[in-house]
Design an enzyme around this catalytic site. Structure first.
Site, PDB file in Angstrom:
ATOM      1  N   CYS A 120     -47.531  58.157 -27.111  1.00  0.00           N
ATOM      2  CA  CYS A 120     -46.186  58.562 -27.884  1.00  0.00           C
ATOM      3  C   CYS A 120     -46.242  59.850 -28.516  1.00  0.00           C
ATOM      4  O   CYS A 120     -47.030  60.159 -29.371  1.00  0.00           O
ATOM      5  CB  CYS A 120     -45.992  57.324 -28.963  1.00  0.00           C
ATOM      6  SG  CYS A 120     -44.621  57.659 -30.099  1.00  0.00           S
TER       7      CYS A 120
ATOM      8  N   ARG B 274     -38.174  52.862 -23.341  1.00  0.00           N
ATOM      9  CA  ARG B 274     -38.771  51.467 -22.930  1.00  0.00           C
ATOM     10  C   ARG B 274     -39.102  50.624 -24.259  1.00  0.00           C
ATOM     11  O   ARG B 274     -39.787  51.432 -25.253  1.00  0.00           O
ATOM     12  CB  ARG B 274     -39.895  51.407 -22.190  1.00  0.00           C
ATOM     13  CG  ARG B 274     -40.608  50.583 -21.439  1.00  0.00           C
ATOM     14  CD  ARG B 274     -41.731  50.483 -20.914  1.00  0.00           C
ATOM     15  NE  ARG B 274     -42.835  51.298 -21.405  1.00  0.00           N
ATOM     16  CZ  ARG B 274     -44.145  51.636 -20.747  1.00  0.00           C
ATOM     17  NH1 ARG B 274     -44.279  50.985 -19.871  1.00  0.00           N
ATOM     18  NH2 ARG B 274     -44.886  52.319 -21.415  1.00  0.00           N
TER      19      ARG B 274
ATOM     20  N   ASN C  96     -44.317  62.240 -30.047  1.00  0.00           N
ATOM     21  CA  ASN C  96     -43.736  62.665 -31.500  1.00  0.00           C
ATOM     22  C   ASN C  96     -44.646  61.793 -32.446  1.00  0.00           C
ATOM     23  O   ASN C  96     -45.144  62.378 -33.331  1.00  0.00           O
ATOM     24  CB  ASN C  96     -42.424  61.905 -31.764  1.00  0.00           C
ATOM     25  CG  ASN C  96     -41.287  63.129 -31.129  1.00  0.00           C
ATOM     26  OD1 ASN C  96     -41.564  64.252 -31.069  1.00  0.00           O
ATOM     27  ND2 ASN C  96     -40.355  62.629 -30.364  1.00  0.00           N
TER      28      ASN C  96
ATOM     29  N   GLY D 117     -40.632  62.188 -27.533  1.00  0.00           N
ATOM     30  CA  GLY D 117     -41.654  63.161 -27.345  1.00  0.00           C
ATOM     31  C   GLY D 117     -42.217  63.355 -25.817  1.00  0.00           C
ATOM     32  O   GLY D 117     -41.881  64.378 -25.035  1.00  0.00           O
ATOM     33  N   THR D 118     -42.442  62.178 -25.117  1.00  0.00           N
ATOM     34  CA  THR D 118     -42.930  62.243 -23.988  1.00  0.00           C
ATOM     35  C   THR D 118     -41.981  62.351 -22.789  1.00  0.00           C
ATOM     36  O   THR D 118     -41.979  62.884 -21.918  1.00  0.00           O
ATOM     37  CB  THR D 118     -43.966  61.040 -23.569  1.00  0.00           C
ATOM     38  OG1 THR D 118     -43.118  59.842 -24.139  1.00  0.00           O
ATOM     39  CG2 THR D 118     -45.104  60.837 -24.089  1.00  0.00           C
ATOM     40  N   GLY D 119     -40.737  61.884 -23.465  1.00  0.00           N
ATOM     41  CA  GLY D 119     -39.315  62.194 -22.548  1.00  0.00           C
ATOM     42  C   GLY D 119     -39.062  63.621 -22.446  1.00  0.00           C
ATOM     43  O   GLY D 119     -38.573  64.040 -21.442  1.00  0.00           O
TER      44      GLY D 119
ATOM     45  N   ASN E 211     -44.377  49.534 -29.373  1.00  0.00           N
ATOM     46  CA  ASN E 211     -43.003  49.585 -29.504  1.00  0.00           C
ATOM     47  C   ASN E 211     -42.311  48.765 -30.435  1.00  0.00           C
ATOM     48  O   ASN E 211     -42.835  47.842 -30.669  1.00  0.00           O
ATOM     49  CB  ASN E 211     -42.248  49.498 -28.038  1.00  0.00           C
ATOM     50  CG  ASN E 211     -42.324  50.808 -27.057  1.00  0.00           C
ATOM     51  OD1 ASN E 211     -42.249  51.949 -27.642  1.00  0.00           O
ATOM     52  ND2 ASN E 211     -42.634  50.830 -25.981  1.00  0.00           N
TER      53      ASN E 211
ATOM     54  N   GLN F 189     -41.594  52.916 -33.212  1.00  0.00           N
ATOM     55  CA  GLN F 189     -42.853  52.552 -32.933  1.00  0.00           C
ATOM     56  C   GLN F 189     -43.722  52.232 -34.300  1.00  0.00           C
ATOM     57  O   GLN F 189     -43.534  52.925 -35.176  1.00  0.00           O
ATOM     58  CB  GLN F 189     -43.659  53.684 -32.096  1.00  0.00           C
ATOM     59  CG  GLN F 189     -43.137  53.751 -30.503  1.00  0.00           C
ATOM     60  CD  GLN F 189     -41.837  54.386 -30.350  1.00  0.00           C
ATOM     61  OE1 GLN F 189     -41.647  55.599 -31.061  1.00  0.00           O
ATOM     62  NE2 GLN F 189     -41.193  53.981 -29.221  1.00  0.00           N
TER      63      GLN F 189
ATOM     64  N   ASN G 158     -37.323  60.765 -34.500  1.00  0.00           N
ATOM     65  CA  ASN G 158     -38.130  59.510 -34.014  1.00  0.00           C
ATOM     66  C   ASN G 158     -39.180  58.886 -34.853  1.00  0.00           C
ATOM     67  O   ASN G 158     -39.974  59.750 -35.479  1.00  0.00           O
ATOM     68  CB  ASN G 158     -39.004  60.115 -32.582  1.00  0.00           C
ATOM     69  CG  ASN G 158     -39.373  59.232 -31.682  1.00  0.00           C
ATOM     70  OD1 ASN G 158     -40.477  59.500 -30.753  1.00  0.00           O
ATOM     71  ND2 ASN G 158     -38.950  58.060 -31.751  1.00  0.00           N
TER      72      ASN G 158
ATOM     73  N   ASN H  42     -39.025  54.783 -19.268  1.00  0.00           N
ATOM     74  CA  ASN H  42     -38.408  55.157 -20.239  1.00  0.00           C
ATOM     75  C   ASN H  42     -37.394  56.130 -19.517  1.00  0.00           C
ATOM     76  O   ASN H  42     -37.675  56.605 -18.553  1.00  0.00           O
ATOM     77  CB  ASN H  42     -39.182  56.182 -21.152  1.00  0.00           C
ATOM     78  CG  ASN H  42     -40.096  55.764 -22.143  1.00  0.00           C
ATOM     79  OD1 ASN H  42     -39.993  54.832 -23.155  1.00  0.00           O
ATOM     80  ND2 ASN H  42     -41.426  55.561 -21.773  1.00  0.00           N
TER      81      ASN H  42
HETATM   82  N1  LIG Z   1     -41.150  54.127 -25.523  1.00  0.00           N
HETATM   83  C1  LIG Z   1     -42.315  54.785 -25.043  1.00  0.00           C
HETATM   84  C2  LIG Z   1     -43.353  54.791 -26.326  1.00  0.00           C
HETATM   85  C3  LIG Z   1     -42.905  55.986 -27.214  1.00  0.00           C
HETATM   86  C4  LIG Z   1     -42.526  57.116 -26.538  1.00  0.00           C
HETATM   87  C5  LIG Z   1     -41.884  58.139 -27.546  1.00  0.00           C
HETATM   88  N2  LIG Z   1     -41.675  57.527 -28.767  1.00  0.00           N
HETATM   89  C6  LIG Z   1     -42.264  59.563 -27.614  1.00  0.00           C
HETATM   90  O1  LIG Z   1     -42.514  60.165 -28.679  1.00  0.00           O
HETATM   91  O2  LIG Z   1     -43.283  59.952 -26.814  1.00  0.00           O
HETATM   92  C7  LIG Z   1     -42.849  53.881 -23.956  1.00  0.00           C
HETATM   93  O3  LIG Z   1     -42.571  52.441 -24.017  1.00  0.00           O
HETATM   94  O4  LIG Z   1     -43.737  54.570 -23.229  1.00  0.00           O
END
Ligand SMILES: N[C@H](CCC[C@H](N)C(=O)O)C(=O)O
Length: 269
Positions: free
Chosen positions: A68, A206, A70, A215-217, A59, A41, A11, A187
Site C-alpha cells: 500500500c 481491489r 500511500n 499509490g501503487t496504482g 483492505n 485500508q 487515500n 486493482n
Molecule cells: N487495494 C490495494 C491495496 C492498497 C493500495 C493503495 N491504497 C495504495 O496506496 O497502494 C490491493 O488490494 O492491492
C-alpha cells in the site's frame, strides 16, 4: 494503543501501533473499523527485528494485502518524526521499502522494482502483460479492452483511455476486479495521458473500491505508460485527492513515489 487517522493524497488509513500491544483483528473487525473511521485500508505497525517496523495491511473488505504505497508514505512520516532519522525502512509482506523526507513537507517512498512476469501479477495463464486479453462489455464493441498489467507487490490492471471522466468506474471497476484472468483479483486503473510528464488517474481498488488516490496504482500507471513509450519515466499523477510524482529510475529499476501526507487525528484506545 495509539491510533492515527491519516491520508496520503486523500487515500485514507487507520494506523494502529501494535509494537507493544497485540492487534489481530478479525475480518469483521477490520470491516467495522474501516466503516467507523472512513478508512480505505487498516494498517498495523508491528515490531521487526531488522527494520524500523513491519507494516501489516488490510483492505476495507477485510482482506490482508502485501502493498500500500500511500500508507507506506504515512507510516514513513510517523517514523521519520519518531526516530529523527533521515531515512526509515519498512518491511511489508512483499518487500523492504525505504521512506525519506522530500521538499515542501512531502514524503518519498522507494517502492522497489515493478514485477512484469505473468506469474508475478498473477494472471490465470501466460499473456502479454503489455495488453492482456480482457474485454468488458459487448464482444464486438467493448467498453474496455486490453489493459496493461504490472505488480508493485500487488496486482494492477491499467486501462489507457481518452478521458477518465467518460467512464462509470463504480460500475466497471468491479467487473475487472474479480475477472477470471486475475486469480487474486486486481486493482483497476483508468489512466488518461495528458502529456509526456502528466497522467490523470482514477483507481477502483481491489477490496476498497473507488478511492481518492492509490499509490501503487500511480506507480503501476507510470510504469505501464513509460513501458509503452506513452510518457517519460517520471511524471505527475493527478488523482482525485491530490498529486503524486512517480519516477521509475533507469539506474536501479526502482520506482519512487513522492507526495503529501496528512495527519487527521490521533487517539489512544
Ligand atoms: N487495494 C490495494 C491495496 C492498497 C493500495 C493503495 N491504497 C495504495 O496506496 O497502494 C490491493 O488490494 O492491492
Amino acid at each position: 494503543m495509539k491510533v492515527w487517522k491519516m491520508n496520503g493524497a486523500g487515500n485514507a488509513f487507520a494506523i494502529f501501533d501494535a509494537r507493544s500491544t497485540s492487534f489481530v483483528p478479525s475480518t469483521d473487525q477490520v470491516r467495522q473499523i474501516a466503516k467507523d473511521m472512513k478508512a480505505d485500508q487498516i494498517v498495523a505497525l508491528e515490531r521487526d527485528v531488522a527494520r524500523d517496523v513491519f507494516m501489516r495491511i488490510w483492505n476495507a473488505d477485510g482482506t490482508e494485502v502485501s502493498a500500500c504505497g500511500n500508507a507506506t508514505r504515512c507510516v514513513g512520516k510517523l517514523l521519520l518524526a519518531e526516530t529523527g532519522k533521515d531515512r526509515v525502512t519498512i518491511q511489508t509482506e512483499a518487500d523492504v521499502l525505504k521512506a525519506f523526507s522530500a521538499d515542501n513537507g512531502l514524503i518519498t517512498v522507494d517502492m522497489g522494482s515493478p514485477l512484469m512476469g505473468w506469474e508475478d501479477i498473477p494472471l490465470s495463464e501466460k499473456m502479454d502483460v503489455r495488453g492482456v486479453d480482457v474485454k468488458i462489455g459487448p464482444i464486438d464493441n467493448p467498453w474496455l479492452a486490453r489493459p496493461a498489467v504490472v505488480s508493485m507487490g500487488n496486482p494492477h490492471a491499467v486501462f489507457f483511455v481518452k478521458n477518465v471522466d467518460d467512464y462509470d468506474i463504480r460500475a466497471l471497476g468491479p467487473l475487472v476486479e474479480w475477472h477470471p484472468t486475475f486469480p487474486e483479483g486486481v486493482n483497476v486503473g483508468f489512466a488518461q495521458v495528458i502529456d509526456r510528464q502528466t497522467i490523470r488517474l482514477r483507481v477502483w481498488e481491489r477490496g476498497a473500491g473507488l478511492t481518492k488516490a492509490c499509490g501503487t496504482g500511480a506507480c503501476a500507471a507510470l510504469v505501464c505508460a513509460a513501458r509503452a513509450k506513452l510518457t517519460d519515466r517520471t511524471a505527475k499523477l493527478i488523482l482525485d485527492g491530490g498529486e503524486l510524482t512517480i519516477e521509475w529510475r533507469e539506474t536501479d529499476d526502482r520506482v519512487y513515489m513522492t507526495g503529501p501526507v496528512e495527519l487527521e487525528f490521533e487517539t489512544e484506545i
